[in-house]
Design a protein around this motif. Structure first.
Motif, mmCIF file in Angstrom:
data_model
loop_
_atom_site.group_PDB
_atom_site.id
_atom_site.type_symbol
_atom_site.label_atom_id
_atom_site.label_comp_id
_atom_site.label_asym_id
_atom_site.label_seq_id
_atom_site.Cartn_x
_atom_site.Cartn_y
_atom_site.Cartn_z
ATOM 1 N N GLU A 93 0.560 -14.308 14.009
ATOM 2 C CA GLU A 93 0.017 -14.300 12.645
ATOM 3 C C GLU A 93 0.159 -12.897 12.088
ATOM 4 O O GLU A 93 -0.132 -11.907 12.778
ATOM 5 C CB GLU A 93 -1.462 -14.703 12.653
ATOM 6 C CG GLU A 93 -1.654 -16.164 13.035
ATOM 7 C CD GLU A 93 -3.123 -16.559 13.160
ATOM 8 O OE1 GLU A 93 -3.395 -17.756 13.300
ATOM 9 O OE2 GLU A 93 -3.995 -15.661 13.134
ATOM 10 N N LEU A 94 0.616 -12.820 10.853
ATOM 11 C CA LEU A 94 0.849 -11.530 10.204
ATOM 12 C C LEU A 94 -0.153 -11.374 9.068
ATOM 13 O O LEU A 94 -0.345 -12.294 8.263
ATOM 14 C CB LEU A 94 2.283 -11.452 9.662
ATOM 15 C CG LEU A 94 3.372 -11.678 10.709
ATOM 16 C CD1 LEU A 94 4.743 -11.813 10.052
ATOM 17 C CD2 LEU A 94 3.374 -10.559 11.741
ATOM 18 N N TYR A 95 -0.790 -10.205 9.015
ATOM 19 C CA TYR A 95 -1.879 -10.015 8.055
ATOM 20 C C TYR A 95 -1.580 -8.887 7.076
ATOM 21 O O TYR A 95 -0.888 -7.916 7.403
ATOM 22 C CB TYR A 95 -3.185 -9.688 8.792
ATOM 23 C CG TYR A 95 -3.711 -10.856 9.575
ATOM 24 C CD1 TYR A 95 -4.614 -11.744 8.996
ATOM 25 C CD2 TYR A 95 -3.307 -11.059 10.895
ATOM 26 C CE1 TYR A 95 -5.094 -12.818 9.726
ATOM 27 C CE2 TYR A 95 -3.782 -12.135 11.626
ATOM 28 C CZ TYR A 95 -4.680 -13.014 11.035
ATOM 29 O OH TYR A 95 -5.160 -14.087 11.738
ATOM 30 N N ALA A 96 -2.174 -9.003 5.873
ATOM 31 C CA ALA A 96 -2.077 -7.945 4.875
ATOM 32 C C ALA A 96 -3.066 -6.831 5.197
ATOM 33 O O ALA A 96 -3.961 -7.002 6.032
ATOM 34 C CB ALA A 96 -2.368 -8.494 3.476
ATOM 35 N N LEU A 141 -4.755 -0.079 -2.393
ATOM 36 C CA LEU A 141 -3.409 0.430 -2.146
ATOM 37 C C LEU A 141 -3.436 1.756 -1.394
ATOM 38 O O LEU A 141 -2.428 2.447 -1.300
ATOM 39 C CB LEU A 141 -2.656 0.598 -3.476
ATOM 40 C CG LEU A 141 -2.561 -0.673 -4.320
ATOM 41 C CD1 LEU A 141 -1.663 -0.456 -5.517
ATOM 42 C CD2 LEU A 141 -2.035 -1.835 -3.484
ATOM 43 N N ALA A 142 -4.603 2.116 -0.893
ATOM 44 C CA ALA A 142 -4.742 3.334 -0.100
ATOM 45 C C ALA A 142 -4.464 4.586 -0.923
ATOM 46 O O ALA A 142 -3.997 5.590 -0.390
ATOM 47 C CB ALA A 142 -3.837 3.290 1.144
ATOM 48 N N THR A 148 0.860 -1.182 0.000
ATOM 49 C CA THR A 148 0.000 0.000 0.000
ATOM 50 C C THR A 148 0.893 1.227 0.000
ATOM 51 O O THR A 148 2.112 1.141 0.106
ATOM 52 C CB THR A 148 -0.890 0.046 1.253
ATOM 53 O OG1 THR A 148 -0.029 0.248 2.383
ATOM 54 C CG2 THR A 148 -1.654 -1.245 1.423
ATOM 55 N N ARG A 149 0.256 2.387 -0.136
ATOM 56 C CA ARG A 149 1.013 3.629 -0.117
ATOM 57 C C ARG A 149 1.879 3.722 1.142
ATOM 58 O O ARG A 149 2.972 4.276 1.131
ATOM 59 C CB ARG A 149 0.042 4.818 -0.175
ATOM 60 C CG ARG A 149 0.715 6.139 -0.360
ATOM 61 C CD ARG A 149 -0.254 7.247 -0.077
ATOM 62 N NE ARG A 149 -0.841 7.091 1.250
ATOM 63 C CZ ARG A 149 -1.891 7.773 1.690
ATOM 64 N NH1 ARG A 149 -2.484 8.638 0.904
ATOM 65 N NH2 ARG A 149 -2.359 7.595 2.900
ATOM 66 N N ASP A 150 1.379 3.154 2.250
ATOM 67 C CA ASP A 150 2.110 3.258 3.514
ATOM 68 C C ASP A 150 3.132 2.150 3.688
ATOM 69 O O ASP A 150 3.744 2.047 4.747
ATOM 70 C CB ASP A 150 1.114 3.220 4.684
ATOM 71 C CG ASP A 150 0.097 4.331 4.570
ATOM 72 O OD1 ASP A 150 0.491 5.426 4.123
ATOM 73 O OD2 ASP A 150 -1.079 4.090 4.893
ATOM 74 N N GLY A 151 3.297 1.334 2.680
ATOM 75 C CA GLY A 151 4.336 0.309 2.759
ATOM 76 C C GLY A 151 3.871 -1.004 3.351
ATOM 77 O O GLY A 151 4.655 -1.937 3.465
ATOM 78 N N ALA A 152 2.596 -1.078 3.750
ATOM 79 C CA ALA A 152 2.117 -2.338 4.313
ATOM 80 C C ALA A 152 1.864 -3.340 3.187
ATOM 81 O O ALA A 152 1.441 -2.965 2.100
ATOM 82 C CB ALA A 152 0.834 -2.101 5.104
ATOM 83 N N TYR A 172 3.332 -5.007 8.040
ATOM 84 C CA TYR A 172 2.118 -5.792 8.243
ATOM 85 C C TYR A 172 1.085 -4.903 8.914
ATOM 86 O O TYR A 172 1.295 -4.404 10.021
ATOM 87 C CB TYR A 172 2.406 -7.021 9.105
ATOM 88 C CG TYR A 172 3.528 -7.847 8.510
ATOM 89 C CD1 TYR A 172 3.284 -8.654 7.398
ATOM 90 C CD2 TYR A 172 4.819 -7.778 9.022
ATOM 91 C CE1 TYR A 172 4.312 -9.378 6.820
ATOM 92 C CE2 TYR A 172 5.848 -8.503 8.460
ATOM 93 C CZ TYR A 172 5.596 -9.300 7.346
ATOM 94 O OH TYR A 172 6.604 -10.011 6.784
ATOM 95 N N ALA A 173 -0.021 -4.735 8.241
ATOM 96 C CA ALA A 173 -1.031 -3.818 8.756
ATOM 97 C C ALA A 173 -1.614 -4.328 10.080
ATOM 98 O O ALA A 173 -2.038 -3.550 10.926
ATOM 99 C CB ALA A 173 -2.142 -3.636 7.727
#
Lengths: 410, 241, 255
Positions: free
Chosen positions: C189-192, A211-212, A172-176, C171-172
Motif C-alpha cells: 500500500e502506498l500512502y500520501a 506541502l511542507a 510536497t516540497r520534497d516531491g512526495a 510516497y511518504a
C-alpha cells in the motif's frame, strides 16, 4: 459656393446610386473600423483588468530564481511571508499586497481527474488586493481548515457543489505525493475564465503545512496606488526589500505575462489588418466609381480640355468629387460609428456568441465592452479620405490624358 | 502678321497599321477679324484643320502659328493655357456641361480664366452676354431643358465670354434645323461685326457659306480653293433681344 | 501514440520494480528485524539481467486496454518494445536515471523529464518516476515491523516504510506484506504525505524460475480513481541471460 465645387457636388448627385454605393462602402468601413477597434481595445482592457484583478496584481515578488521556473509552479524557492509582507506594504506607492502559495495539482472526481492550480491565500489580505473574494458564491475557506473554494466552471464540469468533498493530489516540497481531502465552501465565478476553469483556493496555512512549506509563499502580489509607474514602484519595492535584508525579485505584470502582452501586440497587428481591408474595399469602390464616371464623361472631359482646363485641373476635379464622397462617408461613418460605439460602451457585446467556451487566449468571458478612443476616429477618417483621393487619382489621370480631339469627334 | 499661319502642315492618323493622311501640306493664313468657312466633303480634313488651329492637336509635319507663337514647340499645359485664353470652341453637338445651368456653363469658361488672373469679365456681364445671344430669362436652365438652338447659343456665349482671339466652330449648324441654323449664323456674324472676333467654321452647309467672307475648300487634305467674297446680305439681322 | 508510449514506460517501470523486489530465495526465517527482512528481499531480487514478455491490461472505468511488450533488463538499464498493433515499434529505454521514448510513426525520440515524470499512463498508477527508482528501498525508507498477518493464504510480515528525513521520495509512506517463506512482497500500500492511501498493489501469481520466486501477475489499483486498475502478466521470463551492452543505447531505440 465656388463653381468647381458646385460642379463636383452635382456630378455626385447625377450618379446618386453609384455615389451612395461608394459612400456606403467607405462609411461602412469606417463604422466597422471604429467598432472593431473599440471591441478589440475593450477586449484588451478587460483582459488586462481580469488578469490584474484576479491573477497577477500589478507587481509580483518572487524569491530569486523562481521567475525562470514559474511555468512549472515550483514550491521552491519561496518567500517567508511574515518577514516580507509588512515590509512590502510599507513601501510608498503600494496600495495592497497579499501572499500566495501556488502549486500544480490534480483534482479527483470519481474516475476522472483534472489538472488544476492550487492557490493558497490569506483571505483577509487577498480581498484587499485581488478581487476573487468579491466573486465567491458561498464563503471563503477558513484558516487552518481543510476547506477550499473552486472555480465555478471547474465545479460545473465536475458537478461539484458547495459542501461536497474533493480530493486534490499534489507534491510536497520534497516531491512526495500529497493528497488533500477538502470540503468545498464556495464557488468562484469571476469574469476571468482562467480562474473559473483552473483555480482551487485553500487557506495559505493549510496548504503550506500540507506541502511542507509552512509560512512561505511563492509570490506576493502587489497592487499599486493610482497613477504609480509600475516599473518605478517595482524598483522601489526591490530596493526596500534589499535594504531590509531580504533577497527577492520584483516583476511587473507585463514581465510576468509575456504571452498575453504578445497576444495584445498581435491584436494590434490584426487591427492594422482590419484597417488594410477597409482601405482595400474603399480603394476598389472609389476607383471603380471614378473609372465609370470618367468613361461616361469622356466628352465632357474633352470639352473641358477644349475650354482650356489643364490635365492637372481635371484630375483635381475628380479628386474633389472623390474627397467629397469621402467626407460624406467619414461624416456618416463617424455619426453611425459613434452611436453604435456608445451602445458597445454602455451595453457591451457577448463574445461567447463568437467563441463559445473556446479559450482564445484572453482571460475574458461573457460581455466585452467597447471603449472610446478618439485617435481611432481620426485614423479612420484620415484613412478614408486618403483612400478616396488615392483611388480616384489613377483613373482620373487616365481620363484627363485622353486625346481631346478624339473624344470630341461627334 | 496673320493671326493664324499654317506652313506646309500635314497630319497623318494611324489606325492600326494603316496610316491615314488627313492633311497633306496645307498653307493657310487667317487674319484677325475674318469670318471664314472651311468647306469640303466628309473626310477632306476640315475638323483636323480646326483641331490644329485650336491647339487640340499637333501636326505631323509643318508649322502652325497662332498670334505669332509656334504651337508645336509647346507642351500640353501651355497648349491648354492658349485654348483657355485665346480660343473659343463651338461644337456640332454643343457639348455643354450637363450639370451646369446656362449661366454656369458660361461662367465656367470665365472661372478658368480668372484663376490665371487674366479674366476681365464680371458676373453680371455673363447675364448681359446671355441676353445678347438671345437667352434672357433662360440663364438658370440646364442644357437638358434647352432646345438645340438655345444650347448652341449658350455655347456661343461660352466661347465669346473670354474675348478670345479666335472662335473655331466645327459644323455649328449640323444638328440644327435650317431656321435655328440661320439664327445661329446671324448671331455669330453679328458678333464678328460688333466685337471684331475672328470666326473660322468647318461646314458643308451651303447656308454657312452664304454668310462667309472667305471660303477655303479642302479636298483630300489639300486646299483646292481659297475664295474671298462679299457675303450675301443677311436677310434678317441677328436676333438680339 | 505518445500517450501509449508513456503507458508502456510505466509498465516497464513496474516490471523492473517487480523484478527487483520479488526475486528471492525461499527461506524460512524467524525473529528477523524489519531491516533483515528487507535485506533478504533485496538480496533475493538481485537479478543481473532478464528477458521476458509481458501483457499489461489497463482498466479505466468501463474501458480496457491491453498492451503486449518484450522486456530486456540489465542492472539499471531496461528496454521495452511494444508488440500490440496500436503501439507496435514504440520503445522505452531506461538508461540509469534517464528515460527515453521512441515513437516510430513520428520517428520521434523524446526524453521524459520534469513534470512528465509524474504522469501516470493510461490511468494506470505507475508513474515514470517509479521506474527510475534505482536506489534500494532501505536507502530511502526507514522500516519497522508491525507484525505478521495472514495474506493471500500465506503468512506475511507486515512492514511499514517511512521516508528517511531529507530524502526525496514519491510516497511518504508504504506498507508491505512480505511472504514469510518466499521473501516476496504479496501486497503493498502506498500512502500520501498526509497519510491518505493512494495505491494498492497485489501479487496474484508467483512462479519459480531458475530457483527464484518471481511474481508473474500483479494488479495495481489507484484508490483515487474509481474503477481504475492495471494488471501485469509476465511470461517466458529468463533470468541472468546474456544481453549485449549496446542494446541499451539510443541507437538501438531507433532501430
Amino acid at each position: 459656393m465656388p463653381l468647381l465645387i458646385r460642379l463636383a457636388v452635382r456630378n455626385l448627385w447625377r450618379n446618386r446610386r453609384r455615389t451612395i454605393l461608394t459612400f456606403g462602402a467607405v462609411a461602412l468601413g469606417i463604422v466597422y473600423l471604429i467598432l472593431v477597434d473599440s471591441l478589440l481595445r475593450g477586449l484588451t482592457q478587460s483582459s488586462i483588468d481580469n488578469l490584474l484583478d484576479f491573477e497577477s496584481g500589478d507587481l509580483q515578488i518572487h524569491a530569486p530564481g523562481y521567475f525562470d521556473e514559474r511555468e512549472d509552479l515550483p514550491l521552491e524557492p519561496a518567500l517567508p511571508v511574515d518577514r516580507l509582507i509588512n515590509e512590502v506594504r510599507a513601501v510608498a506607492g503600494v496600495r495592497a499586497a497579499a501572499p500566495r502559495l501556488v502549486a500544480p495539482a490534480r483534482l479527483h472526481a470519481g474516475w476522472e481527474e483534472f489538472p488544476v492550480v492550487l492557490v493558497g491565500i490569506e483571505p483577509e489580505l487577498d480581498s484587499g488586493t485581488l478581487r476573487i473574494m468579491d466573486y465567491v458564491e458561498g464563503r471563503a475557506p477558513e484558516n487552518g481548515a481543510a476547506e477550499a473554494m473552486i472555480g465555478a466552471s471547474l465545479a460545473e464540469l465536475l458537478e461539484i457543489g458547495t459542501g461536497d468533498w474533493v480530493v486534490l493530489t499534489t507534491r510536497t516540497r520534497d516531491g512526495a505525493i500529497q493528497a488533500l481531502d477538502v470540503r468545498v465552501t464556495g464557488l468562484v465565478r469571476t469574469p476571468n475564465p482562467n480562474v473559473n476553469r483552473n483555480h482551487v483556493y485553500l487557506p495559505l496555512n493549510t496548504l503550506g503545512e500540507s506541502l511542507a512549506v509552512p509560512g512561505e509563499a511563492t509570490v506576493i502580489v502587489v497592487r499599486a496606488g493610482a497613477g504609480e509607474s509600475l516599473k518605478e514602484l517595482a524598483r522601489r519595492v526591490g530596493e526596500h526589500l534589499a535594504a531590509a535584508g531580504t533577497a527577492a525579485d520584483v516583476y511587473t505584470w507585463e514581465q510576468s505575462n509575456a504571452e498575453l502582452v504578445a497576444l495584445i501586440r498581435t491584436e494590434t497587428v490584426s487591427d492594422g489588418l482590419v484597417i488594410a481591408i477597409i482601405l482595400a474595399i474603399s480603394l476598389v469602390g472609389i476607383a471603380n466609381t471614378t473609372l465609370l464616371s470618367a468613361l461616361e464623361r469622356r466628352r465632357e472631359i474633352g470639352t473641358m480640355k477644349a475650354l482650356g482646363m489643364r490635365e492637372g485641373e481635371i484630375v483635381g476635379l475628380f479628386l474633389l468629387e472623390a474627397v467629397a464622397t469621402g467626407l460624406l462617408a467619414v461624416g456618416t461613418g463617424f455619426a453611425v460609428g459613434a452611436a453604435a460605439n456608445a451602445y458597445l460602451v454602455a451595453v457591451g457585446m457577448d463574445i461567447s456568441a463568437f467563441f463559445g467556451d473556446l479559450d482564445v487566449g484572453y482571460p475574458v468571458t461573457g460581455v466585452v465592452y467597447g471603449v472610446w478612443h478618439p485617435q481611432t476616429f481620426v485614423l479612420a477618417g484620415a484613412a478614408g479620405l486618403v483612400t478616396c483621393a488615392l483611388a480616384a487619382y489613377l483613373p482620373a489621370r487616365r481620363a484627363a490624358r485622353q486625346d481631346a480631339a478624339a473624344t470630341l469627334r461627334p | 502678321m496673320a493671326l493664324v499661319e499654317l506652313e506646309g502642315v500635314s497630319k497623318t492618323y494611324r489606325q492600326g497599321k494603316l496610316e491615314v493622311p488627313a492633311l497633306r501640306g496645307v498653307d493657310l493664313e487667317i487674319e484677325a477679324g475674318e469670318f471664314t468657312a472651311i468647306v469640303g466633303p466628309s473626310g477632306s480634313g476640315k475638323t483636323t484643320l480646326l483641331n490644329l488651329i485650336g491647339c487640340l492637336d499637333v501636326p505631323t509635319a509643318g508649322i502652325v502659328r497662332l498670334a505669332g507663337r509656334e504651337l508645336s514647340r509647346l507642351d500640353r499645359n501651355a497648349l491648354a493655357d492658349i485654348r483657355r485664353e485665346k480660343i473659343g470652341f463651338i461644337f456640332q453637338s454643343f457639348n455643354l456641361i450637363p450639370v451646369l445651368t446656362a449661366k454656369e456653363n458660361v461662367e465656367f469658361a470665365l472661372a478658368l480664366l480668372r484663376r490665371n488672373g487674366a479674366g476681365q469679365v464680371h458676373g453680371e456681364q455673363v447675364t448681359e452676354l446671355l441676353a445678347e445671344v438671345g437667352l434672357a430669362g433662360l440663364e438658370n436652365r440646364r442644357p437638358g431643358e434647352l432646345s438645340g438652338g438655345q444650347q448652341q447659343r449658350v455655347a456661343i456665349a461660352r466661347a465669346l465670354v473670354k474675348a478670345p482671339a479666335i472662335v473655331l466652330a466645327d459644323e455649328p449648324t449640323a444638328n440644327l434645323d435650317s431656321e435655328n441654323g440661320r439664327a445661329i449664323l446671324e448671331l455669330m456674324r453679328a458678333m464678328n461685326e460688333r466685337r471684331g472676333t475672328t470666326f473660322v467654321f468647318s461646314t458643308h452647309d451651303p447656308m454657312v457659306m452664304e454668310y462667309s467672307r472667305r471660303i477655303v475648300t479642302l479636298q483630300d487634305g489639300r486646299v483646292v480653293a481659297d475664295e474671298r467674297r462679299e457675303p450675301d446680305a443677311a436677310p434678317h439681322p441677328a436676333r438680339c433681344s | 501514440m505518445r500517450r501509449s508510449g508513456l503507458q508502456n514506460r510505466q509498465a516497464l517501470a513496474w516490471l523492473s520494480c517487480l523484478l527487483v523486489v520479488l526475486s528471492g530465495q525461499a527461506l524460512a526465517a524467524a525473529g528477523l528485524t524489519a531491516e533483515e527482512i528487507i535485506a533478504r528481499v533485496d538480496a533475493n531480487s538481485d537479478v543481473q539481467s532478464s528477458h521476458g514478455y509481458s501483457t499489461m491490461v489497463i482498466r479505466t472505468g468501463r474501458r480496457e486496454l491491453t498492451k503486449e511488450m518484450e522486456i530486456w533488463s540489465s542492472g539499471d538499464n531496461a528496454l521495452v518494445s511494444f508488440h500490440n498493433p496500436a503501439d507496435r515499434g514504440t520503445k522505452y529505454l531506461k538508461l540509469g536515471n534517464e528515460l527515453w521514448m521512441y515513437f516510430p510513426d513520428a520517428d520521434d525520440l523524446v526524453k521524459i523529464s520534469g513534470h512528465m515524470l509524474r504522469q501516470g499512463f493510461m490511468g494506470s498508477d505507475f508513474s515514470y518516476e517509479d521506474t527510475l527508482e534505482n536506489r534500494r528501498l532501505t536507502d530511502l525508507y526507514e522500516f519497522s515491523l508491525l507484525g505478521v498477518e495472514e495474506c493471500d493464504e500465506s503468512e506475511c510480515y507486515v512492514l511499514e516504510a517511512t521516508a528517511r528525513p531529507g530524502v526525496e521520495v514519491t510516497y511518504a509512506r508504504r506498507r508491505m506484506w512480505i511472504d514469510r517463506e518466499l521473501f516476496v512482497p504479496r501486497r503493498e500500500e502506498l500512502y500520501a504525505a498526509g497519510g491518505r492511501l493512494l495505491k494498492v498493489s497485489r501479487v496474484e501469481r508467483i512462479e519459480e524460475i531458475d530457483g527464484r520466486f518471481i511474481p508473474t501477475q500483479v494488479t495495481m489499483e489507484d484508490v483515487l480513481r474509481q474503477g481504475s486498475s492495471t494488471t501485469l502478466f509476465v511470461s517466458d521470463l529468463e533470468l541472468d541471460v546474456e544481453i549485449p551492452d549496446d542494446l541499451f543505447s539510443l541507437r538501438s531505440l531507433m532501430r
